[in-house]
Motif scaffolding. Structure first.
Motif, mmCIF file in Angstrom:
data_model
loop_
_atom_site.group_PDB
_atom_site.id
_atom_site.type_symbol
_atom_site.label_atom_id
_atom_site.label_comp_id
_atom_site.label_asym_id
_atom_site.label_seq_id
_atom_site.Cartn_x
_atom_site.Cartn_y
_atom_site.Cartn_z
ATOM 1 N N PRO A 1 20.780 50.389 -37.444
ATOM 2 C CA PRO A 1 20.204 51.231 -36.391
ATOM 3 C C PRO A 1 19.469 50.398 -35.355
ATOM 4 C CG PRO A 1 19.658 52.111 -38.553
ATOM 5 C CD PRO A 1 20.340 50.810 -38.783
ATOM 6 N N THR A 2 19.555 50.823 -34.113
ATOM 7 C CA THR A 2 18.981 50.045 -33.012
ATOM 8 C C THR A 2 17.497 49.790 -33.186
ATOM 9 O OG1 THR A 2 20.517 51.239 -31.629
ATOM 10 C CG2 THR A 2 18.938 49.844 -30.523
ATOM 11 N N VAL A 3 16.754 50.815 -33.611
ATOM 12 C CA VAL A 3 15.316 50.619 -33.744
ATOM 13 C C VAL A 3 15.024 49.543 -34.778
ATOM 14 C CG1 VAL A 3 13.816 52.443 -32.975
ATOM 15 C CG2 VAL A 3 15.530 52.950 -34.627
ATOM 16 N N VAL A 4 15.825 49.527 -35.854
ATOM 17 C CA VAL A 4 15.618 48.513 -36.885
ATOM 18 C C VAL A 4 15.940 47.140 -36.333
ATOM 19 C CG1 VAL A 4 16.432 47.676 -39.096
ATOM 20 C CG2 VAL A 4 16.065 50.099 -38.760
ATOM 21 N N THR A 5 17.059 47.057 -35.588
ATOM 22 C CA THR A 5 17.421 45.777 -34.976
ATOM 23 C C THR A 5 16.289 45.267 -34.103
ATOM 24 O OG1 THR A 5 19.722 46.462 -34.924
ATOM 25 C CG2 THR A 5 19.103 44.635 -33.508
ATOM 26 N N ALA A 6 15.737 46.182 -33.293
ATOM 27 C CA ALA A 6 14.686 45.744 -32.378
ATOM 28 C C ALA A 6 13.482 45.226 -33.159
ATOM 29 C CB ALA A 6 14.284 46.884 -31.456
ATOM 30 N N ASP B 1 16.609 52.169 -26.124
ATOM 31 C CA ASP B 1 15.899 52.009 -27.403
ATOM 32 C C ASP B 1 15.534 50.569 -27.695
ATOM 33 O OD1 ASP B 1 17.622 54.590 -29.271
ATOM 34 O OD2 ASP B 1 15.635 54.533 -28.354
ATOM 35 N N ALA B 2 16.547 49.718 -27.628
ATOM 36 C CA ALA B 2 16.351 48.336 -28.053
ATOM 37 C C ALA B 2 15.241 47.676 -27.245
ATOM 38 C CB ALA B 2 17.646 47.558 -27.902
ATOM 39 N N ILE B 3 15.317 47.817 -25.928
ATOM 40 C CA ILE B 3 14.334 47.143 -25.083
ATOM 41 C C ILE B 3 12.971 47.794 -25.208
ATOM 42 C CG2 ILE B 3 13.685 46.647 -22.728
ATOM 43 C CD1 ILE B 3 16.247 45.710 -22.127
ATOM 44 N N GLU C 1 22.345 57.049 -34.446
ATOM 45 C CA GLU C 1 21.833 57.760 -33.282
ATOM 46 C C GLU C 1 20.403 58.220 -33.544
ATOM 47 O OE1 GLU C 1 21.053 61.059 -32.388
ATOM 48 O OE2 GLU C 1 20.746 60.367 -30.331
ATOM 49 N N PHE C 2 19.539 57.999 -32.577
ATOM 50 C CA PHE C 2 18.135 58.253 -32.805
ATOM 51 C C PHE C 2 17.548 59.364 -31.957
ATOM 52 C CE2 PHE C 2 14.027 57.422 -34.269
ATOM 53 C CZ PHE C 2 13.163 57.332 -33.205
ATOM 54 N N LEU C 3 17.799 59.367 -30.670
ATOM 55 C CA LEU C 3 17.120 60.278 -29.756
ATOM 56 C C LEU C 3 17.351 61.740 -30.109
ATOM 57 C CD1 LEU C 3 15.396 60.511 -27.217
ATOM 58 C CD2 LEU C 3 17.484 60.560 -25.882
ATOM 59 N N PHE C 4 18.613 62.124 -30.254
ATOM 60 C CA PHE C 4 18.900 63.526 -30.574
ATOM 61 C C PHE C 4 18.389 63.863 -31.971
ATOM 62 C CE2 PHE C 4 20.648 63.865 -26.713
ATOM 63 C CZ PHE C 4 21.989 63.575 -26.526
ATOM 64 N N ALA C 5 18.559 62.894 -32.902
ATOM 65 C CA ALA C 5 18.110 63.153 -34.271
ATOM 66 C C ALA C 5 16.603 63.413 -34.279
ATOM 67 C CB ALA C 5 18.459 61.978 -35.167
ATOM 68 N N LEU C 6 15.873 62.662 -33.501
ATOM 69 C CA LEU C 6 14.426 62.846 -33.459
ATOM 70 C C LEU C 6 14.070 64.206 -32.891
ATOM 71 C CD1 LEU C 6 11.568 61.603 -33.670
ATOM 72 C CD2 LEU C 6 11.821 60.898 -31.310
ATOM 73 N N THR C 7 14.813 64.626 -31.864
ATOM 74 C CA THR C 7 14.451 65.844 -31.164
ATOM 75 C C THR C 7 14.896 67.095 -31.894
ATOM 76 O OG1 THR C 7 14.884 64.562 -29.176
ATOM 77 C CG2 THR C 7 14.447 66.885 -28.875
ATOM 78 N N PHE C 8 16.058 67.032 -32.568
ATOM 79 C CA PHE C 8 16.588 68.265 -33.132
ATOM 80 C C PHE C 8 16.251 68.469 -34.603
ATOM 81 C CE2 PHE C 8 18.227 68.535 -29.189
ATOM 82 C CZ PHE C 8 19.441 67.937 -28.918
ATOM 83 N N THR C 9 15.702 67.453 -35.264
ATOM 84 C CA THR C 9 15.384 67.649 -36.675
ATOM 85 C C THR C 9 13.880 67.654 -36.852
ATOM 86 O OG1 THR C 9 15.279 65.321 -37.282
ATOM 87 C CG2 THR C 9 17.436 66.336 -37.296
ATOM 88 N N VAL D 1 15.157 68.329 -44.274
ATOM 89 C CA VAL D 1 16.356 69.142 -44.478
ATOM 90 C C VAL D 1 17.528 68.561 -43.705
ATOM 91 C CG1 VAL D 1 17.398 71.365 -43.920
ATOM 92 C CG2 VAL D 1 15.170 71.277 -45.002
ATOM 93 N N SER D 2 17.250 68.124 -42.497
ATOM 94 C CA SER D 2 18.356 67.585 -41.709
ATOM 95 C C SER D 2 18.055 66.204 -41.141
ATOM 96 C CB SER D 2 18.683 68.533 -40.552
ATOM 97 O OG SER D 2 17.623 68.491 -39.618
ATOM 98 N N ARG D 3 16.912 65.669 -41.493
ATOM 99 C CA ARG D 3 16.522 64.377 -40.926
ATOM 100 C C ARG D 3 17.515 63.285 -41.298
ATOM 101 N NH1 ARG D 3 10.896 63.212 -42.781
ATOM 102 N NH2 ARG D 3 10.400 64.874 -41.332
ATOM 103 N N THR D 4 17.802 62.402 -40.346
ATOM 104 C CA THR D 4 18.729 61.311 -40.641
ATOM 105 C C THR D 4 17.976 59.995 -40.770
ATOM 106 O OG1 THR D 4 19.127 61.007 -38.299
ATOM 107 C CG2 THR D 4 20.671 62.410 -39.486
#
Lengths: 295, 431, 276
Positions: free
Chosen positions: A113-118, A229-231, C209-217, C221-224
């Protein structure tokens, strides 16, 4: 092309169109709509201002700074990724024992995951405790720790290195797959004709890979141009906005200063820039490819 | 190919079935039971202990269940989450935990409820004035201060004692002490003074401390923003000098945040550290290399002026769109009560916002240095209290950072900042 | 005439090794960080942990329902990949081999959708997801991930399908195959590498994927996984050990899946293509 083909064609493409229209269309149109407004939810301001935001953007020095950073970042990253990806694809083209493992190894950076990479690279770049400085000093390359993320010169290059590490696999995978579909007979025939490795590469491999190279260039440029994200995790856009790309700026405008209108304008501008670059790619590299593709 | 496809489908189907069957803990249809959702950033310490606290609240308030949902610790991500949710009128959470700098803008947006009745004047007196000031918008209270933070000077007691120094009262002394000790120790890994100079919110906190301790401010007497002052120039120049001229601070402070500097000091590689109170617990725990060697003092100032610390901390508010405001209020009152604040101080290390607790026997016994903190918290100064604050911050951060890395002179940076500030304010709807 | 070249072989090995070190190095470092006790995290040297511990891994599962979180990621990513492959290959089939107007526009619009910065679309998307009552469900993420991964899938697969000679299709039709049979029996097997590549890329995109996952979960129950990892640090504390452990845990399944995929694809290809 028979008429039946045409209807079938529309039928087959419709699921894709449906999905895209249903979920992507509204948000994008909403964002474009917002870009024409002065929208400050905190102050309950929602007013249509036409192209006012765009006019402001043209005169906004911070925008131009972020655009410059973004262009530099994208150009250097994508160039490096393409060359490295091509090199790796060539390296791994012929079977050898352990090739499967190498392929998996190549994939690892992309899988994280990008956040982990960063965070990982942030730790590697750490001036006091980071591995990179430690190794450089231990081997005598430098006499004192390099301020990778805090120096106006080094920060953007540190970000580039991290991005190249992370996304070269994308290019490598696609180009590897592409190379596998080049018929071996072509190579054999060329060698029989006495062609050397460079000639084979230039006249057979590269042209066959052209469509894929185009895909790689297109999508990598899209991604690099919109890097966020990365930056953001690595440097936050600093120091002194030297690593602030358009997306980082847009994010800050949208979610820190809560200017939804201007933030959307920045997003639309990003889109416009990327669209412009894509058109250039297609014009320069893919004219016949495009024609072939859409006939 | 078909076989793989089928097998994959089978595995997925099984996973879906198994996972989908687990019921989320929803309280459905139980008559009279209200579920209050509490949204907050990650709370320090083990998750079990905070849960036990909430359990206690549930026992004392039958009929109310608390569902606490954690947000990522990054304050930016929390802010982004709240903005998207509240702008979208979400009723999915009732109580929210806010950074001290957000209350003004959330109040202005109308996203949080009026809580003035929870803090009548006598109650208000119980709290530190700084946080109270930060939660009042146009005369109305919009949040209750939960725990407090302020900038502190950490120092290596053992090293200062070795060279017969008292903790510095003025910045110049800090420089002199650092230089002396660095020379005396001759340790290439030892740094003089580490602080947060990365381009982020923490930078503003640091800069303001220097500006205030030089007798300046970013707001002038009329409440107008005035960045381009002599004191601001002195402050910024001094910060740059710390790195370049005196060599007391390492180059890396330009990319350092709280954790980066905390680690350096915690490894015994710095003499002085500017940080928030949370670091103390980490320095004091088992296995810490600096255990027993750390002293805490108010930040130094420039000669003739008093020390200044930036106010931090978190406040509890209620979502305007919440469907259970009364129960939410009960939760807030519980969490900010003297007993619970003391519990938090003892268990988690979060410092109370109630003044009286700083003379509490149990707390003093466990954390004797807390008396020293009282003065700092009392005089801690908030960043400009305004719904525009985040805009200011985003604009000031790169300017200050440019000074620290030598891209701009203090004069130029402050002039540019002032220009941009005027531009922001000229578009003010109220003006 | 064989150029039996030890130099060439050495050069090859050197390149292999450098590549492996470049890509693997930081990850190995991450692994070592994940097994170092807290006290050794910031000490350099030693590079290698002297007292390896599994404490961080334990903490990862103890502080959060990480198995559930991984399950969520698995479902979302797999289904997204499935949807993208099915919808994408049908669409690419049409774009590559059927004759109809508007192909250029379709590919262009798909590309345009990819070009739009997600941060500008997350707010309106949030409103949609909420209106549909999909907050904190897998569908929210599957729908959005599929949408934004579809353009790449279309482009990759169309490129691959285009490379296959049209004569094969015509020949199949003359043999009496319906278009879908031709699709299934000829097109798909021949473009296996392309499908494999697309599948891997989409899966990883959705997994990370982070942005949508953060916003929609909102809850586990559905967290990734990416959101789960973001929840580790305390307000100021960044537990590098736990993050390293979590990233190891998060990456391993992907690597295994990819290894599996890669081999099968290659097998399928060599089995079918030998006849030349």
């Amino acid at each position: 092309m028979r008429p039946a083909d045409r209807y079938l064609g529309y039928l087959l493409i419709s699921p894709a169109l449906l999905v895209l229209a249903a979920i992507a269309l509204f948000p994008i149109l909403a964002a474009v709509g917002l870009s024409l407004q002065r929208r400050l939810p905190i102050f309950h301001i929602a007013a249509f201002v036409g192209l006012e935001n765009y006019r402001f953007l043209m005169a906004d020095p911070r925008f131009w700074n972020s655009l410059g950073n973004t262009v530099y970042f994208t150009a250097v990253s994508v160039a490096l990724e393409l060359m490295l990806g091509l090199g790796i694809a060539l390296l791994l083209d012929r079977p050898f024992s352990g090739r499967g493992w190498m392929r998996a190894i190549i994939l690892i950076p992309w899988a994280i995951p990008t956040v982990v990479t960063a965070r990982m690279w942030e730790w590697l770049y750490n001036v006091e405790f980071g591995l990179l400085n430690h190794l450089l000093m231990a081997t005598g390359f430098v006499t004192e720790s390099v301020n990778w993320l805090g120096s106006p010169f080094w920060a953007i290059h540190s970000a580039i290195l991290m991005d190249v590490w992370k996304t070269t696999p994308f290019a490598a995978i696609l180009l590897m797959a592409g190379m596998q579909t080049i018929p071996r007979e072509l190579y054999l025939a060329a060698r029989v004709d006495g062609a050397g490795p460079w000639a084979i590469f230039w006249h057979i491999t590269l042209p066959s890979l052209k469509p894929l190279i185009l895909v790689v260039l297109l999508f990598r440029t899209l991604d690099a141009f919109r890097v966020f994200d990365a930056i953001y995790v690595l440097t936050g856009g600093g120091p002194a906005n030297t690593t602030e790309t358009i997306s980082v700026y847009a994010y800050k405008v949208l979610f820190q200063t809560l200017q939804f209108g201007y933030g959307s304008t920045l997003a639309v501008m990003t889109f416009a820039c990327v669209a412009f670059i894509s058109l250039i790619y297609l014009k320069l590299l893919g004219r016949d490819y495009w024609r072939r593709l859409v006939q | 190919m078909i076989q793989i496809f089928n097998k994959t489908l089978l595995v997925l189907g099984a996973a879906w079935f198994l996972l989908g069957c687990s019921t989320p803990d929803e309280v459905k249809g139980k008559a009279g039971v209200v579920k209050v959702v509490f949204k907050h950033g990650k709370i320090a310490g083990s998750p079990g202990s905070f849960r036990s606290l909430l359990k206690r609240f549930e026992e004392e308030n039958p009929g109310i269940i608390v569902k606490d949902e954690t947000l990522p610790s990054s304050t930016d991500q929390q802010h982004q989450f709240y903005v998207i949710s509240l702008e979208g009128r979400s009723a999915e959470f009732d109580v929210l935990s806010m950074d001290v700098i957000w209350v003004q803008e959330f109040a202005r947006a109308g996203w949080i409820r009026d809580l003035s009745h929870l803090l009548p004047p006598e109650e208000r007196e119980q709290f530190f004035p700084g946080p109270i000031g930060a939660v009042i918008f146009e005369g109305t209270i919009y949040a209750v201060p939960w725990y407090i933070d302020a900038g502190l000077l950490y120092y290596r007691k053992d090293l200062l004692d070795k060279y017969n120094f008292d903790p510095p009262r003025i910045w110049e002394d800090l420089v002199v002490i650092s230089k002396t000790i660095l020379k005396g120790e001759g340790d290439p890994n030892l740094r003089g003074f580490v602080w947060q100079g990365k381009q982020y919110e923490g930078l503003i906190c640091n800069v303001l401390e220097y500006i205030w301790s030089a007798g300046g401010d970013v707001l002038n007497k009329d409440g107008k923003v005035n960045l381009d002052s002599d004191q601001a120039q002195v402050a910024l120049a001094f910060m740059r000098d710390l790195i370049v001229r005196y060599g007391v601070s390492p180059q890396m402070v330009t990319t350092a945040d709280e954790e980066a500097t905390r680690r350096i000091f915690g490894e015994g590689r710095a003499i002085f550290l500017r940080n928030w109170p949370y670091a103390w617990n980490l320095f004091d725990r088992e296995g810490s290399k600096v255990r027993g060697k750390v002293g805490v003092a108010p930040l130094p100032s420039f000669p003739g002026f008093s020390s200044a610390a930036t106010l931090g901390g978190w406040q509890l508010g209620i979502n305007r769109y919440s469907r259970h405001p009364k129960e939410a209020e009960a939760l807030i009152q519980f969490l900010t009560s003297p007993e619970i604040q003391r519990w938090m101080a003892l268990e988690i290390g979060y410092k109370p916002t109630r003044k009286a607790l700083y003379q509490d026997e149990r707390l003093l016994a466990a954390q004797p240095f807390i008396t020293g903190l009282y003065g700092v918290f009392l005089s801690a100064r908030p960043r400009p209290v305004s719904p525009y604050y985040l805009m200011f911050s985003q604009m000031m951060q790169p300017e200050f950072s440019a000074v620290l890395v030598g891209l701009k002179s203090p004069e130029k940076a402050l002039q540019d900042a002032q220009l941009q500030m005027d531009h922001i304010l000229s578009g003010r709807p109220e003006a | 005439m064989k150029r039996a070249d030890p130099l060439k072989k050495a050069g090859f090995l050197f390149l292999l090794l450098s590549t492996a070190i470049f890509f693997l190095g930081p990850v190995v470092w991450q692994f070592m960080t994940s097994i170092k006790p807290d006290t050794e995290l910031t000490a350099l040297p030693p590079i290698f942990p002297t007292n390896p511990t599994l404490g961080h891994y334990v903490a990862v599962f103890r502080d959060q329902p990480f198995f559930r979180i991984m399950g969520n990621s698995l479902i979302v990513a797999s289904m997204t990949t499935l949807f993208c492959l099915v919808i994408g290959s049908l669409g690419a089939f049409a774009l590559a081999w059927m004759g109809f107007r508007g192909k250029g526009a379709i590919l262009g619009i798909a590309l345009a959708i990819s070009m739009f910065p997600p941060i500008a679309t997350v707010s309106p998307l949030y409103l949609i997801i909420r209106a549909l009552g999909l907050r904190d469900t897998w569908w929210a993420l599957m729908a959005t991930h599929t949408t934004f991964a579809l353009p790449l899938t279309l482009w990759i697969l169309t490129s691959f399908f285009r490379e296959i000679p049209g004569e094969l299709y015509k020949a199949a039709q003359m043999d009496g195959c319906s278009p879908l049979q031709a699709f299934y029996r000829i097109l798909l097997p021949l473009s296996a590498p392309g499908l494999g590549a697309a599948a891997i890329l989409v899966f990883i995109f959705s997994w990370n994927e982070f942005l949508f996952a953060l916003t929609f979960t909102t809850t586990e129950v559905s967290r990734t996984i990416p959101v789960g990892i973001a929840l580790f640090p305390g307000l100021h504390e960044i537990p590098y050990g736990e993050i390293a452990a979590a990233s190891m845990i998060a990456t391993l399944p992907v690597i295994l899946l990819v290894l599996f995929f890669q081999r099968r694809i290659v097998e399928g290809l060599t089995a079918g293509a030998v006849k030349g």
